[in-house]
Design an enzyme around this catalytic site. Structure first.
Site, PDB file in Angstrom:
ATOM      1  N   ASP A 105       1.093   1.552   7.047  1.00  0.00           N
ATOM      2  CA  ASP A 105       1.716   2.875   6.963  1.00  0.00           C
ATOM      3  C   ASP A 105       1.471   3.578   5.634  1.00  0.00           C
ATOM      4  O   ASP A 105       1.665   4.781   5.531  1.00  0.00           O
ATOM      5  CB  ASP A 105       3.216   2.827   7.323  1.00  0.00           C
ATOM      6  N   ARG A 106       1.024   2.831   4.614  1.00  0.00           N
ATOM      7  CA  ARG A 106       0.765   3.489   3.324  1.00  0.00           C
ATOM      8  C   ARG A 106      -0.716   3.801   3.145  1.00  0.00           C
ATOM      9  O   ARG A 106      -1.556   3.207   3.805  1.00  0.00           O
ATOM     10  CB  ARG A 106       1.195   2.568   2.170  1.00  0.00           C
TER      11      ARG A 106
ATOM     12  N   LYS B   5       5.251   6.741   8.710  1.00  0.00           N
ATOM     13  CA  LYS B   5       4.120   7.191   7.912  1.00  0.00           C
ATOM     14  C   LYS B   5       2.869   6.473   8.407  1.00  0.00           C
ATOM     15  O   LYS B   5       2.970   5.434   9.049  1.00  0.00           O
ATOM     16  CB  LYS B   5       4.362   6.956   6.426  1.00  0.00           C
TER      17      LYS B   5
ATOM     18  N   ASP C 178       1.216  -3.299   6.580  1.00  0.00           N
ATOM     19  CA  ASP C 178       1.486  -2.900   7.964  1.00  0.00           C
ATOM     20  C   ASP C 178       0.863  -1.555   8.323  1.00  0.00           C
ATOM     21  O   ASP C 178       1.151  -1.006   9.391  1.00  0.00           O
ATOM     22  CB  ASP C 178       2.992  -2.870   8.221  1.00  0.00           C
TER      23      ASP C 178
ATOM     24  N   ASP D 175      -1.813  -0.493   3.369  1.00  0.00           N
ATOM     25  CA  ASP D 175      -0.988  -1.637   2.988  1.00  0.00           C
ATOM     26  C   ASP D 175      -0.856  -2.651   4.125  1.00  0.00           C
ATOM     27  O   ASP D 175      -1.520  -2.549   5.161  1.00  0.00           O
ATOM     28  CB  ASP D 175       0.384  -1.164   2.518  1.00  0.00           C
TER      29      ASP D 175
ATOM     30  N   SER E  79       5.989  -4.869   5.132  1.00  0.00           N
ATOM     31  CA  SER E  79       5.107  -3.881   4.515  1.00  0.00           C
ATOM     32  C   SER E  79       4.097  -4.522   3.561  1.00  0.00           C
ATOM     33  O   SER E  79       3.354  -5.405   3.952  1.00  0.00           O
ATOM     34  CB  SER E  79       5.957  -2.820   3.826  1.00  0.00           C
ATOM     35  N   HIS E  80       4.148  -4.126   2.318  1.00  0.00           N
ATOM     36  CA  HIS E  80       3.161  -4.575   1.329  1.00  0.00           C
ATOM     37  C   HIS E  80       3.606  -5.830   0.591  1.00  0.00           C
ATOM     38  O   HIS E  80       2.886  -6.322  -0.268  1.00  0.00           O
ATOM     39  CB  HIS E  80       2.973  -3.451   0.314  1.00  0.00           C
TER      40      HIS E  80
HETATM   41  C1  G1P Z   1      10.216   1.925  -0.882  1.00  0.00           C
HETATM   42  C2  G1P Z   1       9.721   3.308  -1.216  1.00  0.00           C
HETATM   43  C3  G1P Z   1      10.124   4.277  -0.120  1.00  0.00           C
HETATM   44  C4  G1P Z   1       9.595   3.766   1.213  1.00  0.00           C
HETATM   45  C5  G1P Z   1      10.054   2.344   1.448  1.00  0.00           C
HETATM   46  C6  G1P Z   1       9.424   1.754   2.702  1.00  0.00           C
HETATM   47  O1  G1P Z   1      11.639   1.929  -0.792  1.00  0.00           O
HETATM   48  O2  G1P Z   1      10.208   3.744  -2.465  1.00  0.00           O
HETATM   49  O3  G1P Z   1       9.609   5.537  -0.417  1.00  0.00           O
HETATM   50  O4  G1P Z   1      10.062   4.571   2.262  1.00  0.00           O
HETATM   51  O5  G1P Z   1       9.674   1.525   0.341  1.00  0.00           O
HETATM   52  O6  G1P Z   1       8.028   1.713   2.629  1.00  0.00           O
HETATM   53  P1  G1P Z   1      12.599   1.454  -1.986  1.00  0.00           P
HETATM   54  O7  G1P Z   1      12.188   0.055  -2.347  1.00  0.00           O
HETATM   55  O8  G1P Z   1      12.319   2.381  -3.123  1.00  0.00           O
HETATM   56  O9  G1P Z   1      13.983   1.568  -1.443  1.00  0.00           O
HETATM   57 ZN    ZN Z   2       4.145  -0.470   4.726  1.00  0.00          ZN
END
Ligand code: G1P
Ligand code: ZN
Length: 546
Positions: free
Chosen positions: A283-284, A378, A281, A279, A115-116
């Protein structure tokens, strides 16, 4: 041409349990001999029915993406998969991967992303397996994969030359067909089936000042295809559009801290009418309007309230969902408009059953995640398109106008998340424990003029499959007025991260445009009193506020 299948002996690793969204570790961890292989073979061994099917494969383009893809292709060939659809250059955004799994009726897909989280040789890497239908594997499956990874003693692969991922077309590896496709086309088509492209094109080719920041990550090629080629936006409106293996050294998390330049341009200087970022990948999303930031909880609520303006939801939505820590702005809309509202644990996978069952059409999380039933992840660009569609339909109104009208109707949920990063596991547990042990005594008590109505540890019974998720965060609820939530992150790759979520609702007109920090400061001290945050973490302030 058949290729000889080799069975390679291996030994288990004990740390392959999936977190909130797949397995995320430092790149060096994934570079250990057999580490990725063990995880992938555990998926092949656990989830039934791979033989003769199609898989989708790709990632956010971060460092180690291409190496991992070659490994997975050689293993897919050895495990009887018939066809793998790979994104050009190995690149597929997370929502696009979910779409491809659905569109090509694939048996599932491997998405390579952290992800990010920062990328590069010292950064993070990740992998997750999504099932038929495009959603993330549910906990029962990830638990089974983890159990398998604890006892695995061999994996299968074929010897293969490097597969060319940089040219479109079909190749074979043993009995496996590998199709390299341009996934931006499929994705743009999907968007066209949902939104009013003519109206958005008219907006983007007017004097409306628009920018999208891909943060050197995966959405660049998708955004170019969509905004520039299909919708006529100027080429320089899509920024940082080339995905780089280290994301340009940045932290591609679209929020006010990591996308500070864009925020300054739009919020402080008012130099754009609308801007957004996504972000690593894809999705954000972060949504900005001239002079202001749209809090993700508000964004979800506004999109749900205005869903009928989007062609795909012209007849209204059956329901909507938010993760538990996400602000209750959505609930206020649901109550007035009469659709069903759900509260699920953190993590997109908990929305998937509701989406599959048609119970919800839109959903979102406070962590800059918004999406709909068009895929099972997302989708950052979807949120941007939804906002553009909304603004095109309410032509003449600014983002600020839309928000103010919304708050006037539904009240405003001021919201902040405070992250305490890199704590030791014990520090994080002490904070949780401090609050947990008071929960039963809290209802009825007053703090700063607010009365506790509910205090509990959140658990969730999935209304579709009856599965239960426990220990999903502590919450202290002050009726409809305010809420404090605390939980431990499940995505980190070092130490423990604690998240404190603060929410307070105001509805009098003069209270709708106050500074968020000012509104929430009293609630923040209540949280500190209840959890002993400063005492147990030894920190005066959070590492990050979003
Ligand atoms: C975090 C975010 C959550 C999201 C996840 C994946 O998870 O809080 O909403 O679904 O990243 O992007 P967390 O690190 O809080 O478990
Ligand atoms: Zn992501």
């Amino acid at each position: 041409m058949t290729a000889a299948v080799r069975t390679i002996a291996t030994q288990p690793f004990d740390d392959q349990r999936a977190g909130t969204a797949g397995l995320r570790k430092k790149v060096q961890v994934f570079q250990q001999a057999n580490y990725l292989e063990n995880f992938v073979q555990s998926v092949f061994d656990t989830h039934p029915g791979f033989a003769g099917t199609t898989l989708v494969l790709g990632g956010d383009g971060r460092y180690h993406n291409d190496t991992a893809i070659q490994t997975i292709l050689a293993m897919a060939a050895a495990n009887g998969v018939a066809r793998v659809i790979v994104g050009l250059g190995g690149i597929v955004s997370t929502p696009a991967a979910s779409h491809l799994i659905r569109k090509y009726d694939a048996h599932g897909g491997f998405i390579l992303s952290a992800s990010h989280n920062p990328a590069g040789p010292r950064g993070d890497f990740g992998i997750k397996f999504n099932i038929r239908g495009g959603g993330q594997a549910a906990s029962a499956l990830t638990d089974a994969i983890y159990a398998r990874s604890c006892e695995i003693d061999r994996y299968r692969c074929v010897d293969a030359d490097t597969i060319d991922l940089h040219n479109l077309g079909t190749q074979t590896l043993g009995d496996l067909t590998i199709e390299v496709i341009d996934t931006t086309e499929d994705y743009a088509e999907l968007m066209e089936s949902l939104f009013d492209f003519d109206a958005i094109r008219a907006l983007l080719t007017s004097d409306f000042r628009f920018a999208f920041d891909a943060m050197h990550a995966v959405t660049g090629p998708y955004a170019k295809r969509l905004f520039v080629e299909r919708l006529g936006a100027s080429p320089d409106s899509v920024r940082n559009a080339v995905p780089l293996p280290d994301f340009g050294g940045g932290h591609p998390d679209p929020n006010l801290v990591y996308a500070a330049d864009l925020a300054d341009e739009v919020i402080t200087r008012g130099a754009l009418d609308f801007a957004a970022a996504s972000d690593g990948d894809g999705d954000r999303n972060m949504i900005l309007g001239r002079g202001l930031f749209v809090s993700p909880g508000d964004s979800l609520a506004v999109l749900a309230a205005n869903a009928r303006l989007i062609p795909a939801y012209r007849d209204g939505i059956a329901g909507a969902a938010r993760s538990m820590p996400t602000s209750r702005a959505l609930d206020a809309v649901a109550a007035q408009q009469g659709f069903e509202a759900f509260e699920t644990p953190t993590g997109w996978k908990f929305f998937c059953n509701l989406l599959d069952a048609g119970r919800i059409a839109v959903c979102g999380e406070e962590s800059f995640g918004t999406g709909s039933d068009h895929v099972r992840e997302k989708d950052g660009l979807w949120a941007v398109m939804a906002w553009l569609n909304l603004l095109a339909a309410r032509r003449g109104e600014s983002v600020a106008d839309v928000l103010q009208a919304h708050w006037k109707t539904f009240g405003r949920h001021y919201y902040e998340r405070h992250d305490y990063e890199d704590l030791s596991g014990e520090q994080a547990d002490r904070v949780m424990q401090a609050l947990r042990q008071q929960l039963t005594a809290l209802p009825g008590r007053q703090f700063e003029g607010l009365t506790v109505t509910v205090a509990d540890e959140f658990s969730y019974d999935d209304p579709i499959d009856g599965s239960r998720a426990e220990g999903q965060g502590l919450r202290v609820v002050f009726g409809d007025d305010a809420r404090i939530v605390v939980r431990k992150s499940g995505t980190g790759t070092s130490g423990a991260t604690l998240r404190l979520y603060l929410e307070e609702r105001r509805s009098d007109e003069w209270e709708l445009t106050l500074p968020t920090r000012e509104v929430l400061s009293a609630l923040a001290s209540v949280a500190d009193t209840l959890c002993g945050l400063r005492e147990h973490t030894g920190r005066d302030a959070p590492s990050l506020i979003t």
